[in-house]
Design a protein around this motif. Sequence first.
Motif, PDB file in Angstrom:
ATOM      1  N   UNK A 176      36.741  17.983   2.112  1.00 31.46           N
ATOM      2  CA  UNK A 176      37.765  18.863   1.557  1.00 31.46           C
ATOM      3  C   UNK A 176      37.142  19.824   0.544  1.00 31.46           C
ATOM      4  N   UNK A 177      37.641  21.058   0.556  1.00 32.87           N
ATOM      5  CA  UNK A 177      37.233  22.006  -0.489  1.00 32.87           C
ATOM      6  C   UNK A 177      38.308  21.992  -1.584  1.00 32.87           C
ATOM      7  N   UNK A 178      39.346  21.190  -1.361  1.00 31.60           N
ATOM      8  CA  UNK A 178      40.382  20.988  -2.385  1.00 31.60           C
ATOM      9  C   UNK A 178      40.115  19.666  -3.093  1.00 31.60           C
ATOM     10  N   UNK A 179      41.192  18.947  -3.413  1.00 33.10           N
ATOM     11  CA  UNK A 179      41.068  17.677  -4.139  1.00 33.10           C
ATOM     12  C   UNK A 179      40.007  16.771  -3.516  1.00 33.10           C
ATOM     13  N   UNK A 180      39.240  16.097  -4.328  1.00 33.09           N
ATOM     14  CA  UNK A 180      38.183  15.133  -3.986  1.00 33.09           C
ATOM     15  C   UNK A 180      36.847  15.780  -3.617  1.00 33.09           C
ATOM     16  N   UNK A 181      36.873  17.089  -3.309  1.00 33.82           N
ATOM     17  CA  UNK A 181      35.597  17.743  -2.975  1.00 33.82           C
ATOM     18  C   UNK A 181      35.313  18.969  -3.827  1.00 33.82           C
ATOM     19  N   UNK A 187      32.490  27.071   6.563  1.00 30.95           N
ATOM     20  CA  UNK A 187      33.061  28.198   7.305  1.00 30.95           C
ATOM     21  C   UNK A 187      33.163  27.868   8.790  1.00 30.95           C
ATOM     22  N   UNK A 188      32.140  27.206   9.297  1.00 26.38           N
ATOM     23  CA  UNK A 188      32.153  26.871  10.725  1.00 26.38           C
ATOM     24  C   UNK A 188      33.239  25.841  11.048  1.00 26.38           C
ATOM     25  N   UNK A 189      33.375  24.826  10.206  1.00 20.28           N
ATOM     26  CA  UNK A 189      34.217  23.682  10.597  1.00 20.28           C
ATOM     27  C   UNK A 189      35.588  23.635   9.938  1.00 20.28           C
ATOM     28  N   UNK A 190      35.777  24.328   8.810  1.00 16.57           N
ATOM     29  CA  UNK A 190      37.053  24.166   8.076  1.00 16.57           C
ATOM     30  C   UNK A 190      37.860  25.457   7.932  1.00 16.57           C
ATOM     31  N   UNK A 191      37.205  26.600   7.956  1.00 18.21           N
ATOM     32  CA  UNK A 191      37.950  27.840   7.682  1.00 18.21           C
ATOM     33  C   UNK A 191      38.543  28.407   8.979  1.00 18.21           C
ATOM     34  N   UNK A 196      41.639  27.377   4.327  1.00 16.19           N
ATOM     35  CA  UNK A 196      40.597  26.337   4.400  1.00 16.19           C
ATOM     36  C   UNK A 196      41.297  25.007   4.656  1.00 16.19           C
ATOM     37  N   UNK A 197      41.078  24.472   5.840  1.00 16.28           N
ATOM     38  CA  UNK A 197      41.745  23.218   6.229  1.00 16.28           C
ATOM     39  C   UNK A 197      40.950  22.016   5.706  1.00 16.28           C
ATOM     40  N   UNK A 198      41.475  20.830   5.953  1.00 10.77           N
ATOM     41  CA  UNK A 198      40.772  19.595   5.586  1.00 10.77           C
ATOM     42  C   UNK A 198      40.234  18.960   6.868  1.00 10.77           C
ATOM     43  N   UNK A 253      38.563  15.933  12.978  1.00 14.99           N
ATOM     44  CA  UNK A 253      39.875  16.517  13.264  1.00 14.99           C
ATOM     45  C   UNK A 253      40.342  17.332  12.064  1.00 14.99           C
ATOM     46  N   UNK A 254      40.996  18.455  12.330  1.00 12.07           N
ATOM     47  CA  UNK A 254      41.447  19.303  11.226  1.00 12.07           C
ATOM     48  C   UNK A 254      42.890  19.033  10.856  1.00 12.07           C
ATOM     49  N   UNK A 255      43.132  18.949   9.548  1.00  7.75           N
ATOM     50  CA  UNK A 255      44.509  18.922   9.059  1.00  7.75           C
ATOM     51  C   UNK A 255      44.744  20.321   8.493  1.00  7.75           C
ATOM     52  N   UNK A 256      45.731  21.040   9.061  1.00  7.59           N
ATOM     53  CA  UNK A 256      45.883  22.463   8.712  1.00  7.59           C
ATOM     54  C   UNK A 256      46.712  22.622   7.443  1.00  7.59           C
TER      55      UNK A 256
END
Length: 651
Positions: free
Chosen positions: A405-410, A443-447, A457-459, A464-467
């Motif tokens: 995650x680029x949000x909480x926890x990361x 960028x490749x895997x989350x954006x 930016x997904x998680x 698997x992506x959580x949008x």
Amino acid sequence: MPVGGLLPLFSSPAGSGLGGGLGGGRKGSGPAAFRLTEKFVLLLVFSAFITLCFGAIFFLPDSSKLLSGVLFHSSPALQPPADRKPGPGARAEDAADGRARRGEEGAPGDPAAALEDNLARIRENHERALREAKETLQKLPEEIQRDILMEKEKVAQDQLSNRVGFKMLPPVDLAPLVGAIDGEPADAAIREKREKIKEMMKHAWNNYKRYAWGKNELKPVSKGGHSSSLFGNIQGATIVDALDTLFIMKMKDEFEEAKAWVDENLNFNMNAEVSVFEVNIRFVGGLISAYYLSGEEIFRKKAVELGVKLLPAFHTPSGIPWALLNIKSGIGRNWPWASGGSSILAEFGTLHLEFIHLSYLSGNPIFADKVMNIRTVLNNLEKPQGLYPNYLNPNSGQWAQYHVSVGGLGDSFYEYLLKAWLMSDKTDLQAKKMYFDAIKAIETHLIRKSRNGLTYIAEWKGGLLEHKMGHLTCFAGGMFALGADDAPEGLTQHYLQLGAEIARTCHESYNRTFVKLGPEAFRFDGGVEAIATRQNEKYYILRPEVVETYMYMWRLTHDPKYRKWAWEAVEALEKHCRVKGGYSGLRDVYFHKESYDDVQQSFFLAETLKYLYLIFSDDDLLPLEHWIFNTEAHLLPVLSRNIKKVEVNEK
Ligand code: DMJ
């Protein structure tokens, strides 16, 4: 990269090992500095000696008579009463108790009693030596190794604490700091807006002072103090978090009263379990920032004192620190909810900037060593698709769960890689490489881009992506833009553009609510875009990340839309979050009637109001080439490679 390369500003004393960092080698450090192995050998010698004594006492013919008669000139009248005689198994405390009583009874120099005492003490020492030897023999070699290391570190920490206590910190050259104080913006309309933000700070501060002075945070609706378990029973989070904002807003009286509180009341000598991350970013960061801005020694002293208290968190097999630490006992653990007892990437990855400065400010490399070890562990680990999972087990030193995650926890782990590179005056090339490699993988895997063209930016959960994108993730717009200048392969424009797109998406998340402030998380699935769909994601707690990105975008592009969006946020805060007793978070940003959460978060004063103020200031206030904002918006100067070396004070 060697720590020395990151610390151009202080000279490390000879022998920069853990015990030698303060110039106090083992020789000079007294008995406390014996190693465990040395203690062990001494104990064995001692036990052999005691065994000999025992042999002499019990097996030589009439030895006790010999001892009492010849050595102590005993007389039968001075024999102790039978009921007080320590028998086999009597404890040393009994003997001591006996000694004390005999002292009271006025029988000094009683030879039989003295003999008894000696025997009890010898027996006790013997038993303890055997116990310790047994325990040591039961340990694995790695455990013995770790004990020795911890013992050495303890000595180093005690020495450092003494230096802080005895005001023996090295001199620091504050001369090259620029832009801590500015003039007024030339444009009258901008000046007026900036004044308004300062008035908001006054409202937040005065109410905290009136209703919650000395507590961590304010309850603006019920008008009392609010305490979060994040700080254990360390108090005054709002005061320390607000210091640098008060300083740059030139609220001099308030700054002085905050300083006096820190001097008289900020105390870390308590039995408290704290979040290492939160205490570091708010307290250590806030104190360091206040020190650099004001030059007041008290802030440096408290910052180093607190830094020393946090060091036991690193006593894990991998050196990856615990999330929680009891600052009295030095015992650490992880959040019970964290996958498999793991430490969290955004927590242990967000110590670097403050700890590098702590080494500079204390003249001791121990802090920098700790965070450079975290860097090494992370750099050496295999990364799934080049991504950094959020959970790492501090015992095994391995990833625990493949959530990214680029949000909480990361979030701030990535922020600190970039800022470590910038704060080192662009000498920390390892940080630069790790940052650009990481954001390439992100960028490749989350954006992704939504159907209507919003970049988000997904998680990532095991592929698997959580949008979903969090409010916290919105800081990344500013990060991409801030790093753009040094991007490899001609990607400067690309990253600036990515920053602008994230800013736009986050602005949309604000714009699509009733109150014009964004939710905690918003989604891009089930036909929605940039909207929270779950009730428990609809709250807004005065967070800064969106205006933080506006601030960087404004500074780096001067596109007027960022000032416009920032002003929309100011108006929304005034309309929906301001109450008589301060500023409150909201439970539901889509609801037409305010439901307050009744907390004025300390980061509202540290970050949200500071970033807003900077957006309406000229660029000469805290220029980005000279200052780095820690993740709580506290100010850390760039450690210039040209700056004069500061000598460690050896007195
Ligand atoms: C702050 O304490 C810091 O910005 C941290 O990095 C994330 N969370 C809060 C604000 O939202």
